[in-house]
Design a protein around this motif. Structure first.
Motif, PDB file in Angstrom:
ATOM      1  N   ALA A 180       0.816  -1.216   0.000  1.00  0.00           N
ATOM      2  CA  ALA A 180       0.000   0.000   0.000  1.00  0.00           C
ATOM      3  C   ALA A 180       0.850   1.267   0.000  1.00  0.00           C
ATOM      4  O   ALA A 180       0.350   2.349  -0.333  1.00  0.00           O
ATOM      5  N   ALA A 181       2.120   1.151   0.368  1.00  0.00           N
ATOM      6  CA  ALA A 181       2.994   2.327   0.460  1.00  0.00           C
ATOM      7  C   ALA A 181       3.511   2.720  -0.917  1.00  0.00           C
ATOM      8  O   ALA A 181       3.698   1.863  -1.788  1.00  0.00           O
ATOM      9  N   PRO A 182       3.752   4.013  -1.139  1.00  0.00           N
ATOM     10  CA  PRO A 182       4.330   4.438  -2.422  1.00  0.00           C
ATOM     11  C   PRO A 182       5.742   3.898  -2.576  1.00  0.00           C
ATOM     12  O   PRO A 182       6.490   3.769  -1.596  1.00  0.00           O
ATOM     13  N   GLU A 183       6.092   3.571  -3.800  1.00  0.00           N
ATOM     14  CA  GLU A 183       7.422   3.032  -4.072  1.00  0.00           C
ATOM     15  C   GLU A 183       8.484   4.051  -3.696  1.00  0.00           C
ATOM     16  O   GLU A 183       8.332   5.254  -3.941  1.00  0.00           O
ATOM     17  N   GLY A 184       9.548   3.606  -3.069  1.00  0.00           N
ATOM     18  CA  GLY A 184      10.614   4.500  -2.667  1.00  0.00           C
ATOM     19  C   GLY A 184      10.933   4.366  -1.187  1.00  0.00           C
ATOM     20  O   GLY A 184      10.754   3.296  -0.593  1.00  0.00           O
ATOM     21  N   PRO A 185      11.402   5.453  -0.558  1.00  0.00           N
ATOM     22  CA  PRO A 185      11.841   5.383   0.839  1.00  0.00           C
ATOM     23  C   PRO A 185      10.762   4.904   1.803  1.00  0.00           C
ATOM     24  O   PRO A 185      11.061   4.166   2.750  1.00  0.00           O
ATOM     25  N   GLU A 186       9.507   5.308   1.597  1.00  0.00           N
ATOM     26  CA  GLU A 186       8.443   4.907   2.516  1.00  0.00           C
ATOM     27  C   GLU A 186       8.216   3.395   2.445  1.00  0.00           C
ATOM     28  O   GLU A 186       8.088   2.732   3.484  1.00  0.00           O
ATOM     29  N   ARG A 187       8.172   2.855   1.260  1.00  0.00           N
ATOM     30  CA  ARG A 187       7.994   1.405   1.120  1.00  0.00           C
ATOM     31  C   ARG A 187       9.183   0.659   1.727  1.00  0.00           C
ATOM     32  O   ARG A 187       9.016  -0.357   2.412  1.00  0.00           O
ATOM     33  N   ASP A 188      10.389   1.161   1.475  1.00  0.00           N
ATOM     34  CA  ASP A 188      11.584   0.516   2.024  1.00  0.00           C
ATOM     35  C   ASP A 188      11.556   0.545   3.549  1.00  0.00           C
ATOM     36  O   ASP A 188      11.960  -0.431   4.203  1.00  0.00           O
ATOM     37  N   ALA A 189      11.087   1.643   4.112  1.00  0.00           N
ATOM     38  CA  ALA A 189      11.038   1.767   5.574  1.00  0.00           C
ATOM     39  C   ALA A 189      10.039   0.777   6.171  1.00  0.00           C
ATOM     40  O   ALA A 189      10.302   0.174   7.223  1.00  0.00           O
ATOM     41  N   ILE A 190       8.902   0.603   5.525  1.00  0.00           N
ATOM     42  CA  ILE A 190       7.906  -0.351   6.030  1.00  0.00           C
ATOM     43  C   ILE A 190       8.425  -1.782   5.905  1.00  0.00           C
ATOM     44  O   ILE A 190       8.216  -2.617   6.798  1.00  0.00           O
ATOM     45  N   ALA A 191       9.118  -2.079   4.804  1.00  0.00           N
ATOM     46  CA  ALA A 191       9.701  -3.410   4.645  1.00  0.00           C
ATOM     47  C   ALA A 191      10.725  -3.684   5.738  1.00  0.00           C
ATOM     48  O   ALA A 191      10.769  -4.790   6.302  1.00  0.00           O
ATOM     49  N   ALA A 192      11.528  -2.680   6.055  1.00  0.00           N
ATOM     50  CA  ALA A 192      12.510  -2.840   7.136  1.00  0.00           C
ATOM     51  C   ALA A 192      11.808  -3.047   8.476  1.00  0.00           C
ATOM     52  O   ALA A 192      12.257  -3.840   9.311  1.00  0.00           O
ATOM     53  N   GLU A 193      10.703  -2.333   8.677  1.00  0.00           N
ATOM     54  CA  GLU A 193       9.954  -2.489   9.929  1.00  0.00           C
ATOM     55  C   GLU A 193       9.337  -3.882  10.025  1.00  0.00           C
ATOM     56  O   GLU A 193       9.292  -4.484  11.106  1.00  0.00           O
ATOM     57  N   LEU A 194       8.869  -4.411   8.908  1.00  0.00           N
ATOM     58  CA  LEU A 194       8.319  -5.761   8.898  1.00  0.00           C
ATOM     59  C   LEU A 194       9.386  -6.771   9.327  1.00  0.00           C
ATOM     60  O   LEU A 194       9.117  -7.660  10.152  1.00  0.00           O
ATOM     61  N   LYS A 195      10.576  -6.644   8.796  1.00  0.00           N
ATOM     62  CA  LYS A 195      11.646  -7.564   9.172  1.00  0.00           C
ATOM     63  C   LYS A 195      12.029  -7.387  10.643  1.00  0.00           C
ATOM     64  O   LYS A 195      12.367  -8.360  11.322  1.00  0.00           O
ATOM     65  N   ARG A 196      11.932  -6.159  11.144  1.00  0.00           N
ATOM     66  CA  ARG A 196      12.219  -5.932  12.558  1.00  0.00           C
ATOM     67  C   ARG A 196      11.185  -6.623  13.438  1.00  0.00           C
ATOM     68  O   ARG A 196      11.519  -7.230  14.465  1.00  0.00           O
ATOM     69  N   VAL A 197       9.924  -6.546  13.042  1.00  0.00           N
ATOM     70  CA  VAL A 197       8.867  -7.223  13.808  1.00  0.00           C
ATOM     71  C   VAL A 197       9.096  -8.733  13.810  1.00  0.00           C
ATOM     72  O   VAL A 197       8.988  -9.396  14.849  1.00  0.00           O
ATOM     73  N   LEU A 198       9.413  -9.286  12.647  1.00  0.00           N
ATOM     74  CA  LEU A 198       9.681 -10.720  12.565  1.00  0.00           C
ATOM     75  C   LEU A 198      10.872 -11.112  13.430  1.00  0.00           C
ATOM     76  O   LEU A 198      10.851 -12.149  14.115  1.00  0.00           O
TER      77      LEU A 198
END
Length: 221
Positions: A180-198
């Motif tokens: 759902a996030a726009p491509e770029g830094p925001e999407r990358d940040a959410i992906a990093a947060e997902l890996k942090r949660v895992l």
């Protein structure tokens, strides 16, 4: 055939046909993403592909046939991404690096193929696609279970299955936010947060299991 003779016409026609099929499947992917599978129509797909409905029907008899062909191609690509992620080499990595190696290819696939979730999770998708998706889902869960077994061999099968289920649910929920996030830094940040949660979920599970494993072995010796 003498040297220098032009390529046979049937082969050229076949190549044109493959290009047309690819064009129609890409148009279908766009329509499924925008409208969902149930609301999509062959007329909408034809308009998206800039062809007449008659041209579409030369290649596919109905919407279901288009969905099946698109779904099978996407499932094949997903299995390839799955294969790149869950490798014996990756299973030897520290947990944080493993999550990078496993999660990144799966996120990349879904970002490049948004029609995958739109089609696979539709309420009215053809049964053949649903069955193949269920098989892929079971395979992914099994691989997550294998991953846990690599880190904690003593973990009981029932507990391993439960943790694998929870890990997959966390990933799917985070993936929704990533897409759902726009491509770029925001999407990358959410992906990093997902890996942090895992990581924060799995690290204590693995650490605690490893701490209690020696005592368990002593009691059962």
């Amino acid at each position: 055939m003498p040297e220098g003779t032009a390529e046979p016409k049937p082969r050229r026609r076949q190549a044109r046909g493959e290009r047309r099929i690819a064009q129609l499947l890409q148009a279908a992917a766009n329509v499924f993403c925008t409208n969902g599978y149930t609301a999509a129509s062959t007329n909408a797909i034809a308009r998206e592909a800039s062809v007449s409905p008659g041209t579409l029907y030369q290649y596919f008899p109905n919407k279901e046939a288009i969905a099946v062909e698109l779904g099978e191609r996407l499932l094949h690509e997903m299995r390839e991404a799955h294969g790149q992620a869950f490798t014996p080499e990756n299973f030897q990595l520290p947990l944080a690096e493993l999550l990078d190696a496993v999660v990144d290819p799966l996120i990349e696939f879904n970002c490049q193929n948004p029609a995958f979730l739109a089609l696979m999770h539709g309420s009215d998708v053809p049964g053949r696609i649903a069955e193949e998706h269920d098989e892929l889902h079971a395979s992914l869960l099994a691989r997550v279970g294998d991953l846990l077994g690599q880190y904690v061999p003593e973990l009981p099968a029932a507990e391993r299955s439960r943790i694998a289920d929870m890990t997959f649910v966390i990933f799917k929920g985070g993936l929704t936010l990533v897409l759902a996030a726009p491509e770029g830094p925001e999407r990358d940040a959410i992906a990093a947060e997902l890996k942090r949660v895992l990581l924060r979920y799995l690290d204590p599970v693995i650490r605690d299991a490893n701490l209690t494993a020696p005592a368990t072995r002593e009691l059962t010796a």
